[in-house]
Each structure stands twice: as structure tokens, then as C-alpha cells.
Design an enzyme around this catalytic site. Structure first.
Site, PDB file in Angstrom:
ATOM      1  N   TYR A 128      37.873 -52.148  26.524  1.00 49.57           N
ATOM      2  CA  TYR A 128      36.893 -52.956  26.272  1.00 49.57           C
ATOM      3  C   TYR A 128      36.671 -53.491  25.068  1.00 49.57           C
ATOM      4  O   TYR A 128      35.931 -52.616  24.168  1.00 49.57           O
ATOM      5  CB  TYR A 128      35.361 -52.966  27.009  1.00 49.57           C
ATOM      6  CG  TYR A 128      34.453 -54.082  27.097  1.00 49.57           C
ATOM      7  CD1 TYR A 128      34.615 -55.204  26.291  1.00 49.57           C
ATOM      8  CD2 TYR A 128      33.262 -53.567  27.619  1.00 49.57           C
ATOM      9  CE1 TYR A 128      33.797 -56.086  26.570  1.00 49.57           C
ATOM     10  CE2 TYR A 128      32.173 -54.557  27.771  1.00 49.57           C
ATOM     11  CZ  TYR A 128      32.416 -55.835  27.000  1.00 49.57           C
ATOM     12  OH  TYR A 128      31.440 -56.736  26.997  1.00 49.57           O
ATOM     13  N   LYS A 156      40.540 -55.913  27.407  1.00 44.23           N
ATOM     14  CA  LYS A 156      39.837 -56.952  27.497  1.00 44.23           C
ATOM     15  C   LYS A 156      39.753 -57.297  25.917  1.00 44.23           C
ATOM     16  O   LYS A 156      38.941 -56.820  25.180  1.00 44.23           O
ATOM     17  CB  LYS A 156      38.516 -56.762  27.901  1.00 44.23           C
ATOM     18  CG  LYS A 156      37.259 -57.777  27.995  1.00 44.23           C
ATOM     19  CD  LYS A 156      36.243 -57.010  28.832  1.00 44.23           C
ATOM     20  CE  LYS A 156      35.082 -58.164  29.279  1.00 44.23           C
ATOM     21  NZ  LYS A 156      34.195 -58.346  27.971  1.00 44.23           N
TER      22      LYS A 156
END
Lengths: 298, 298
Positions: A128, A156
Site C-alpha cells: 500500500y 496499490k
């Protein structure tokens, strides 16, 4: 693919479990591909290990067939491991990990964090990258090193300015350094349509956590490569993206939306984060009316 | 005035209590005016509420007559209140509060945080402005609003570039908007000599937490307004300031110094923060030799 990032609403500084269960229920029947709890929108950073354990358990139970990913980010590696164990016990489909920081982290710190977690769980891991909250900036090279660790399945990425061609170039560049099995997902809802059409395989979506049908209106045409309809759907939601830009990000706006729609009680965010003021709430309410969003019938 | 900010050394991911007690003992007999535990250098952000409670208690007991201030910063207001209660129970002389953030905070969020804490404790409060770790930037106006709250006694300001005249202008400007009873303290060890000579009343010092005599070599001449000796003492320590600049801040360097001097075991920082590598440690060791710092005899 669409992963929905729900809020974890509070009430009197406790997790509002009935409200959270209703939100998960609503997502589970909406058609989203997965639910990611305890991300930034899920306010994981503000919750205790016990609260996070409970939230993970409730989400997996309530989501039934829909895969639930669990955010495990924390400032200290040993606490990340604690959250990983919670996620495993809860029956999570995978975990999401951001390099949260208080003291600035080095590339090596972050690599070792991912290496440690990767070595200790068999759950799939999404990397992330959220520089706006972690204050850590990944290099392409670090993406590559981390993506080669066992269990890493997706990265991400944050939105970046640029049209579809620019974004495609960025995605293609990234694909070239990532192992083939590692996906690339976009965060930043306003950038999703462009990024999906430019080759991102997943949208890690804030708005889908609260208004799943709105998000699906973008991912459905994107999945059949209908660029025109994808762009039109995102443009239709432009007033929402404008709210995010105007009120300092998506969190306070989606909390106001959830409160407005009766999905959460007022003041559902963890203090010191205050909800939007009365004027901003009126603005949010008028946008919802304009978009004909009340019960989310399309 | 000199407030020393000690490390909270870890050992196998637990607070190394014997090492911490030795560090506090050393500070208590060094001549520093106060000890502030659980600041950024004390790694408070990484410790659990229980660990922080224990550290506050140990510090106050061990410091005996020397006032102990306790850092109470946390991401969530209710957890800050929990730390305030720990500090009160421990017998702290005061508390230090920074607006830690994950989601960006607004001015109103931060004001309400301080208002809430100010209303709930009678302990004196130092406002801790540390944008490098909190990612929140105070305006002068917000300083003024917060400083008017009951119990606020000092503002810990970050260093800013500039010579003594520039710094004096900044301090004078700040004094003009603060109530008379609110002090101004400097953080950023390399900037301390200039700031003390320019009118700051306190140095909130990282290096004093590990090498108190080195810090006192600056504050003692500053207290008798001996500008030349103050500047000379800081210049003598320039190799330390250079280490801070080179290795991404003071934390990893003071941890390496503490480990080098036997005040803490190796790997005393909370992961994911790794200690300095072997080359950097040699560099630190050579600076300590160059400054003739081993047992801190002057």
C-alpha cells in the site's frame, strides 16, 4: 476488479458495531469483488489492536462469500505482526500493508518490514503506497525488490496527474519491473477511470466503501473496455471528486455521506479528526441530491 | 533551562528497563533542569499505552528531585487522555503534547485537541511543534489561540535557518502574540546556541538525553549570557550536529551513541526503524573519540 474500503464508524469513541455490520452487509450484497477493512478510510491507524481484531472478525463473518482483506499497517513491526495474526484468525483473504511512519523511514527499513511480514504469513499481501498519510515515497526499485518477496500479489499505487496515455506509460513502466503475478491497483477515486482504462487491474476505492453502486458504475464499463462509458460514469461523479478535493481528502467527506445516509451516527470519526462543519455538510447533502443518491437505487 | 530527552531503549522488542533506569539515573545527577520522557526521541509513538505508563512511572521514581515531563502525544484524542492519566498517576511535573497525525489535521482539530486536554488536566502543558514527524504546521495565530488555554506554559518550536538576529526577530514576534507566562523553547540541537542567545528560555534537547554534559557545556555559558563561550561550545560539538544531518536526523545517531557507550544494548530502536549500519557506527565512534566522549568526564 473493485475493492471497497469501508469506514469503521465510531460512536462515543467506541467502534459502532451495528453500523459497521450494516455497512459490510450492504457491501457484501452490492457486487464489489472484495472488501478491504482497516485501510486508511477504515481509520486503522486510530484503533487499538483489540478494536482492530474485533473489526476484522466481524467483517469476515458478515461479508460471507465476499473476500475480506484486512489492513495491518502500524508504526511498529511487532504490532503489524499482531494485526497479521488477527487477520489470519479472522479468516482474511489477504492483507494490506503501508509503511506507516512517525520518524522518517529509510528504504531498507521498509524493505525489511515487508520481508519480515512476508516471511511470517502465507496470506497474500498488497503493498500500500499512500505517501499522503505515510510520508514515505517508494522508488521504482523498491517496488521491484518488495514485489519479488513471497506472497506479494498487488501494489496499490497513488494517483498521479496525467491523461490516459501518460498513465499507461507509467503503468507499463511499472509492469516491466514487477513479477508477472503482481497486480497494479489504483487508489484516488478521481483517477480510477483513467487508471483502469490505462491498464490497472484493480481500483482500491474509498467511495465504494460507502457508495458501492457509484463505484460499480465505473468498473462495469471498464471491465468490458467501454472507455466512453467508463469516462462518462466518472465524469457524472465529478461533484463527489470535487468534494474530496475541497474538503482536504476523501475521509471526512465519506464520513459525512455515511452520516447523511444514516449508515453511521454523527461524529463517526476518531477525534481529533472532526467531521465536516454544517456548511460543508449541506454542500455534501446537495451533491447527494444532485446525483440522486439516497438509497443508492440506480 | 535545559530539558533532556532520553531514549526509551528496547531489547528484543521490550522496553529495556534496566538500561532506561540507568539513563534516567545518569540524567538525574547530571545537572539538567528537567527530563522529558516519551518525546519523539523517547519513541513514544511506537510504544503501547501500557509500556508508556510503565516508562512514565519508572522515570519519575528514578529521577527523584529532578522534574520529569511526560510526552502524551498520540493519534487519537482518547488515547492522549489515557497517557495524561498515566502521567498524573506517575507524578509528572508536566506534559508535552504534539499533534500527531495520520490523516492530515485541520487547525480546528488541533485547537480542539489542546482544548480538550487542557480542560482535563491541571498539569502544565508544553505545546510541541515538530512538523518533521507530525506533518502539521502551526500558524502564529494558532500558537496564540492555544497558548491562551489554561495550563499552557511553553511552546517548543522547531529550528529555522538564520543567524542570531533573524532568530531574535522570530522569537520577539512570537513573544508579542503569546501570553507573558508562556515560555519559548527551541528544539533542533544544532540551533540551540543561537536560539538561546536570541531569547529562547529553554532548550528541549535530544543530545542532553544521552550526553547531558555536552548539552550543559552550551546552556551554562548561555545562562550567564556569555555569547562567545556559548557559540564556541556549540561549534565544538559541530561533528555531532553533522552526524544528525548526515544520518537523517538525531534519533538513529543518539541510539548509536547510547549503544556505543554501553547505555543501551544493540538494536535499541523499535523496528521498522533500523539502527545505523556498520560504517555509520564507525563514523559515530570516531566522532565520540574526536570529542573525547567516552565516560563523559569533561
Amino acid at each position: 476488479m473493485l475493492s471497497a474500503f469501508p469506514l469503521t464508524p465510531l460512536r462515543n469513541d467506541q467502534v459502532d458495531e451495528p453500523a459497521f455490520l450494516r455497512i459490510i452487509q450492504r457491501l457484501a450484497t452490492s457486487g464489489v469483488d472484495s472488501i478491504t477493512v482497516l485501510g486508511s478510510t477504515g481509520c486503522a491507524a486510530y484503533l487499538s489492536p483489540d478494536e482492530r481484531d474485533r473489526v476484522a472478525t466481524l467483517a469476515v463473518q458478515q461479508a460471507s462469500e465476499v473476500p475480506v482483506w484486512v489492513g495491518v499497517s502500524d508504526l511498529r513491526t511487532s504490532r503489524v505482526l499482531q494485526h497479521v495474526e488477527s487477520a489470519e484468525r479472522a479468516g482474511a483473504a489477504g492483507i494490506l500493508l503501508a509503511p506507516m511512519s512517525y520518524q522518517p523511514l529509510t528504504e531498507n527499513d521498509v524493505f525489511e518490514l515487508f520481508r519480515t511480514i512476508s516471511a511470517r504469513t502465507s496470506l497474500p499481501i498488497t503493498v500500500y503506497d499512500n505517501p499522503g498519510t505515510t510520508h514515505f515515497t517508494f522508488t521504482q526499485e523498491l517496488y521491484g525488490r518488495i514485489a519479488s518477496l513471497p506472497g506479494i500479489v498487488s501494489i496499490k499505487i497513488p494517483p498521479a496527474p496525467g491523461d490516459r496515455a501518460t498513465t499507461r506509460k507509467r503503468i507499463d513502466g511499472l509492469r516491466a519491473i514487477l513479477p508477472e503475478h503482481v497486480g497494479i491497483g489504483i487508489s484516488g477515486d478521481a483517477a480510477a477511470a483513467t487508471a483502469l482504462l490505462a491498464g490497472c487491474d484493480t481500483w482500491y476505492s474509498v467511495i465504494a466503501g460507502t457508495l458501492p453502486l457509484a463505484a460499480l458504475s465505473i468498473t462495469e464499463p471498464a471491465a468490458r473496455s467501454d472507455a466512453e462509458a467508463t469516462v462518462a460514469a466518472s465524469e457524472r461523479l465529478e461533484p463527489l471528486w470535487a468534494l474530496f478535493a475541497r474538503y482536504g481528502g476523501s475521509l471526512r467527506v465519506v464520513a459525512a455521506i455515511a452520516e447523511q445516509l444514516g449508515l453511521a451516527a454523527k461524529d463517526s470519526l476518531p477525534l481529533p479528526i472532526q467531521g465536516l462543519d454544517a456548511d460543508a455538510r449541506s454542500h455534501v447533502a446537495s451533491v447527494l441530491r444532485e446525483l440522486n443518491i439516497h438509497d443508492e437505487s440506480r
